[in-house]
Enzyme design. Structure first.
Site, mmCIF file in Angstrom:
data_model
loop_
_atom_site.group_PDB
_atom_site.id
_atom_site.type_symbol
_atom_site.label_atom_id
_atom_site.label_comp_id
_atom_site.label_asym_id
_atom_site.label_seq_id
_atom_site.Cartn_x
_atom_site.Cartn_y
_atom_site.Cartn_z
ATOM 1 N N SER A 95 77.084 20.929 94.514
ATOM 2 C CA SER A 95 76.816 19.708 95.285
ATOM 3 C C SER A 95 76.073 19.911 95.184
ATOM 4 O O SER A 95 75.189 19.361 94.385
ATOM 5 C CB SER A 95 77.973 20.412 96.458
ATOM 6 O OG SER A 95 78.061 19.219 96.708
ATOM 7 N N ASP A 217 88.231 15.981 91.312
ATOM 8 C CA ASP A 217 87.417 16.271 92.715
ATOM 9 C C ASP A 217 87.342 15.262 93.558
ATOM 10 O O ASP A 217 86.727 14.075 92.948
ATOM 11 C CB ASP A 217 86.150 17.040 92.048
ATOM 12 C CG ASP A 217 85.114 17.620 93.098
ATOM 13 O OD1 ASP A 217 85.131 16.677 94.724
ATOM 14 O OD2 ASP A 217 83.787 18.138 92.643
ATOM 15 N N HIS A 245 86.088 20.440 95.048
ATOM 16 C CA HIS A 245 84.793 20.526 94.647
ATOM 17 C C HIS A 245 84.169 22.170 94.308
ATOM 18 O O HIS A 245 82.642 21.924 94.425
ATOM 19 C CB HIS A 245 84.082 19.936 96.487
ATOM 20 C CG HIS A 245 82.980 19.226 96.104
ATOM 21 N ND1 HIS A 245 82.724 18.288 94.913
ATOM 22 C CD2 HIS A 245 82.478 19.649 96.891
ATOM 23 C CE1 HIS A 245 81.301 18.040 95.626
ATOM 24 N NE2 HIS A 245 81.354 18.841 96.209
#
Length: 267
Positions: A95, A217, A245
């Site tokens: 991320s 996602d 995610h």
């Protein structure tokens, strides 16, 4: 300062293997990587850590000014690398940590050999010609909700971020991770994450790079993966047959396989 204690550094795997550094995302800690470790430790020296303000890092080391910028998190990475005298690091960032890895590699290119970007997003807010997944009002609402009731926000948002509603235990784990973060520190990290714009930084990447995305996602839609792939010359884009995610939790075998396949192919 004892960097190992400050960042709760853990080193495992093959002592003589290539170095893999695993960096967690917002609201998480190094425990989020535990399901990919059984595969990775067989061939690599694996370095895990928690950013200051997350997990079991030393909270007394937290400074709002430093951690109001992604550069502050990149500095954590570089200080861990220096403390352990790491070279040729294969940096795996989940991320927002994917962008932290880009910044760290630009500041100290001699420390890194490859980048693996797991569900990356250089900018979360839509603009003309760019889809990040959220409009500005969405992000303002998200941050306002987080700041007014962090525990309630965590309980509501973590299952959405995780996806996989048929596996509620995953959302519950992410909720617990979010709730374990001090609200003041989480507020700063959230603003730093969701208001960042690292699109220009992607153009500095010269390392072999894997862009690893999920089929679905809500935080980093596939248009974002395509953008990152197109912006980093020579990068490799792999779409996992996974949703949510956090593929290191929802699809750990496929995630570990994609990472190791990329490393072997880029030697």
């Amino acid at each position: 300062m004892d960097i190992r204690r400050r960042n709760n550094v853990t080193v495992t795997g093959r002592a003589d293997g290539p170095v893999l550094m695993l960096a967690h995302g917002f609201g998480c800690d190094q425990n989020m990587w535990r399901l990919v470790l059984p595969t990775l430790v067989k061939g690599y020296r694996v370095v895990l850590f928690d950013y200051v303000g997350s997990g079991n890092a030393d909270p007394s080391a937290w400074n709002e000014q430093r951690y109001s910028s992604l550069d502050g998190y990149a500095l954590d990475v570089l200080e861990v690398c220096k403390e352990l005298d790491l070279r040729d690091v294969i940096f795996v960032g989940h991320s927002v940590s994917a962008m932290v890895g880009v910044l760290a590699a630009a500041k100290a290119p001699h420390r890194f050999s490859r980048l693996v970007m797991v569900a990356p997003s250089p900018r979360y807010i839509d603009e003309d010609g760019y889809r990040g997944g959220f409009d500005a009002d969405d992000i303002d609402e998200l941050l306002d909700s987080l700041e007014s009731n962090y525990l309630g926000w965590s309980a509501a948002m973590a299952p959405v971020i995780m996806g996989n509603p048929d596996r509620p235990e995953l959302g519950q784990e992410l909720t617990a991770s979010f709730c374990a973060t001090h609200p003041d520190m989480a507020r700063v990290f959230a603003r730093t994450t969701f208001l960042s714009d690292s699109r220009q930084d992607l153009k500095t990447v010269t390392l072999p790079t894997l862009v690893l995305e999920c089929r679905q996602d809500v935080i980093a839609p596939r248009e974002v993966g395509a953008y990152v792939h197109a912006t980093i010359p020579g990068s490799r884009l792999v779409t996992l047959e996974a949703t949510g995610h956090c593929p290191q939790l929802s699809a750990p075998e496929a995630t570990a396989e994609a990472i190791t396949d990329f490393i072997r192919a880029s030697r």
